[in-house]
Design an enzyme around this catalytic site. Structure first.
Site, PDB file in Angstrom:
ATOM      1  N   ASP A  45       0.874  -1.155   0.000  1.00 40.32           N
ATOM      2  CA  ASP A  45       0.000   0.000   0.000  1.00 40.32           C
ATOM      3  C   ASP A  45       0.927   1.226   0.000  1.00 40.32           C
ATOM      4  OD1 ASP A  45      -2.350   1.623   0.448  1.00 40.32           O
ATOM      5  OD2 ASP A  45      -1.665   1.814   2.506  1.00 40.32           O
ATOM      6  N   LEU A  46       0.439   2.375  -0.413  1.00 48.61           N
ATOM      7  CA  LEU A  46       1.319   3.555  -0.509  1.00 48.61           C
ATOM      8  C   LEU A  46       1.172   4.474   0.707  1.00 48.61           C
ATOM      9  CD1 LEU A  46       3.237   5.350  -2.249  1.00 48.61           C
ATOM     10  CD2 LEU A  46       1.195   6.324  -3.294  1.00 48.61           C
ATOM     11  N   ASP A  47      -0.029   5.088   0.841  1.00 53.00           N
ATOM     12  CA  ASP A  47      -0.259   6.066   1.913  1.00 53.00           C
ATOM     13  C   ASP A  47      -0.213   5.382   3.278  1.00 53.00           C
ATOM     14  OD1 ASP A  47      -0.817   8.315   0.156  1.00 53.00           O
ATOM     15  OD2 ASP A  47      -2.695   7.324  -0.334  1.00 53.00           O
ATOM     16  N   THR A  93       1.431  10.486   3.898  1.00 53.84           N
ATOM     17  CA  THR A  93       0.576  11.452   3.203  1.00 53.84           C
ATOM     18  C   THR A  93      -0.729  11.719   3.950  1.00 53.84           C
ATOM     19  OG1 THR A  93       0.012   9.533   1.885  1.00 53.84           O
ATOM     20  CG2 THR A  93       1.315  11.226   0.803  1.00 53.84           C
ATOM     21  N   LYS A 127      -8.697   6.366   6.178  1.00 53.74           N
ATOM     22  CA  LYS A 127      -7.533   5.598   5.716  1.00 53.74           C
ATOM     23  C   LYS A 127      -7.953   4.421   4.839  1.00 53.74           C
ATOM     24  CE  LYS A 127      -4.072   6.503   9.240  1.00 53.74           C
ATOM     25  NZ  LYS A 127      -3.339   5.914  10.376  1.00 53.74           N
ATOM     26  N   SER A 164      -2.539   0.508  -4.349  1.00 53.69           N
ATOM     27  CA  SER A 164      -3.057   1.679  -3.628  1.00 53.69           C
ATOM     28  C   SER A 164      -4.428   2.101  -4.152  1.00 53.69           C
ATOM     29  CB  SER A 164      -2.068   2.837  -3.819  1.00 53.69           C
ATOM     30  OG  SER A 164      -2.644   4.048  -3.389  1.00 53.69           O
ATOM     31  N   ALA A 165      -5.243   2.665  -3.252  1.00 52.93           N
ATOM     32  CA  ALA A 165      -6.550   3.191  -3.655  1.00 52.93           C
ATOM     33  C   ALA A 165      -6.421   4.566  -4.306  1.00 52.93           C
ATOM     34  CB  ALA A 165      -7.445   3.311  -2.423  1.00 52.93           C
ATOM     35  N   LYS A 190     -10.946  -1.400  -1.766  1.00 55.97           N
ATOM     36  CA  LYS A 190     -10.679  -2.228  -0.587  1.00 55.97           C
ATOM     37  C   LYS A 190     -11.867  -2.068   0.370  1.00 55.97           C
ATOM     38  CE  LYS A 190      -5.773  -1.006  -0.952  1.00 55.97           C
ATOM     39  NZ  LYS A 190      -4.652  -0.240  -0.388  1.00 55.97           N
ATOM     40  N   GLU A 207       0.137  -3.245   4.690  1.00 54.09           N
ATOM     41  CA  GLU A 207      -1.042  -2.348   4.736  1.00 54.09           C
ATOM     42  C   GLU A 207      -1.171  -1.668   6.090  1.00 54.09           C
ATOM     43  OE1 GLU A 207      -3.734  -0.860   3.877  1.00 54.09           O
ATOM     44  OE2 GLU A 207      -3.943  -1.435   1.803  1.00 54.09           O
ATOM     45  N   ASP A 208      -1.608  -0.404   6.083  1.00 51.45           N
ATOM     46  CA  ASP A 208      -1.849   0.291   7.358  1.00 51.45           C
ATOM     47  C   ASP A 208      -3.343   0.458   7.648  1.00 51.45           C
ATOM     48  OD1 ASP A 208      -2.259   2.214   5.312  1.00 51.45           O
ATOM     49  OD2 ASP A 208      -2.082   3.801   6.794  1.00 51.45           O
TER      50      ASP A 208
HETATM   51  C1  BG6 Z   1      -5.721   5.895   0.116  1.00 51.42           C
HETATM   52  C2  BG6 Z   1      -5.749   6.768   1.358  1.00 51.42           C
HETATM   53  O1  BG6 Z   1      -4.442   5.387  -0.082  1.00 51.42           O
HETATM   54  O2  BG6 Z   1      -6.105   6.659  -1.028  1.00 51.42           O
HETATM   55  C3  BG6 Z   1      -7.117   7.392   1.510  1.00 51.42           C
HETATM   56  O3  BG6 Z   1      -5.450   5.969   2.492  1.00 51.42           O
HETATM   57  C4  BG6 Z   1      -7.489   8.172   0.245  1.00 51.42           C
HETATM   58  O4  BG6 Z   1      -7.123   8.247   2.635  1.00 51.42           O
HETATM   59  C5  BG6 Z   1      -7.406   7.225  -0.967  1.00 51.42           C
HETATM   60  O5  BG6 Z   1      -8.799   8.705   0.351  1.00 51.42           O
HETATM   61  C6  BG6 Z   1      -7.737   7.919  -2.281  1.00 51.42           C
HETATM   62  O6  BG6 Z   1      -6.748   8.863  -2.576  1.00 51.42           O
HETATM   63  P1  BG6 Z   1      -6.797   9.921  -3.752  1.00 51.42           P
HETATM   64  O7  BG6 Z   1      -5.383  10.410  -3.832  1.00 51.42           O
HETATM   65  O8  BG6 Z   1      -7.222   9.194  -4.982  1.00 51.42           O
HETATM   66  O9  BG6 Z   1      -7.773  10.975  -3.363  1.00 51.42           O
HETATM   67 MG    MG Z   2      -2.741   3.212   3.507  1.00 46.49          MG
END
Ligand code: BG6
Ligand code: MG
Length: 214
Positions: free
Chosen positions: A11-13, A19, A47, A116-117, A147, A171-172
């Site tokens: 996962d990224l964030d 972030t 998250k 990542s989402a 997810k 993953e967090d």
């Molecule tokens: C996830 C974050 O990685 O990405 C969420 O944990 C965030 O908080 C989601 O809403 C979507 O991100 P973005 O950059 O597409 O708005």
């Molecule tokens: Mg995350």
């Protein structure tokens, strides 16, 4: 190590980069403008959740119902503020242990994927210099199911040509760990064990993790 896993999906964030503080600042600005009370605890619920689902949580906190068109316009404004923050990111915002672990995996011939989402993953990877560590990047622009649906991770494994049981996910978020388990993968939680109860094991950050722990 009892079994040697071939693929590592990140996962990224909150796993590779910090972030969450920028997401919070941008959502907070929007919530303040709408007179919705929104604090750091509420932010925990966002998250791993997609952009539109995050907005729905904030609107629910403020008991507000809006049209789809209004929602898209608010989410777009929030994202413009968020992009301003992440455009200034650099490698100093990579979380402890992440770069060292990715380097070790690459040097030893393991495969790595991003799962990542976020629809901003490409920009963040570029700004932090992490892009070249990944054999495949799967982000919010590639999947239709968020997810805890496992799509983001199964697509990552498919792109690496690996079976799901040969992959480990980092993953967090609770939703992300559920997604990893639904895919039949090993799930390593990054954060607090009391929160991340679906994880097979939990570490504070990647500096605490090594392959012998699997
Ligand atoms: C996830 C974050 O990685 O990405 C969420 O944990 C965030 O908080 C989601 O809403 C979507 O991100 P973005 O950059 O597409 O708005
Ligand atoms: Mg995350």
């Amino acid at each position: 190590m009892a079994k040697e896993y071939k693929g590592y999906i990140f996962d990224l964030d909150g796993v590779l980069v910090d972030t969450a503080k920028y997401h919070f600042k941008a959502w907070k600005r929007l919530a303040d403008e709408m007179n919705i009370r929104f604090n750091e605890d509420d932010n925990e619920r966002l998250k791993g959740v997609s952009r539109m689902a995050s907005l729905d949580i904030i609107l629910e906190l403020g008991n507000k119902t809006l049209s789809e068109e209004e929602k898209v316009s608010l989410a777009t404004r929030k994202n413009e503020w968020y992009v301003e923050f992440i455009s200034k990111m650099d490698a100093s915002e990579i979380l402890p242990g992440a770069l060292e672990f990715l380097k070790m995996l690459k040097e030893n011939g393991y495969k790595c994927a991003l799962g990542s989402a976020s629809k901003n993953a490409g920009l963040i990877l570029e700004r932090t210099g992490l892009k070249n560590y990944f054999d495949t990047v799967v982000d919010g622009t590639h999947v239709s199911k968020a997810k805890p649906d496992p799509e983001v991770f199964t697509l990552g494994a498919d792109n690496m040509g690996l079976s799901y049981t040969d992959c480990v996910v980092f993953e967090d978020s609770v939703a992300g760990l559920q997604a990893a388990k639904a895919a039949g993968m090993v799930a390593v939680g990054i954060g607090e064990a009391s929160v991340l109860t679906d994880a097979d094991m939990v570490v504070k950050d990647l500096s605490e993790f090594n392959l012998n722990m699997l």
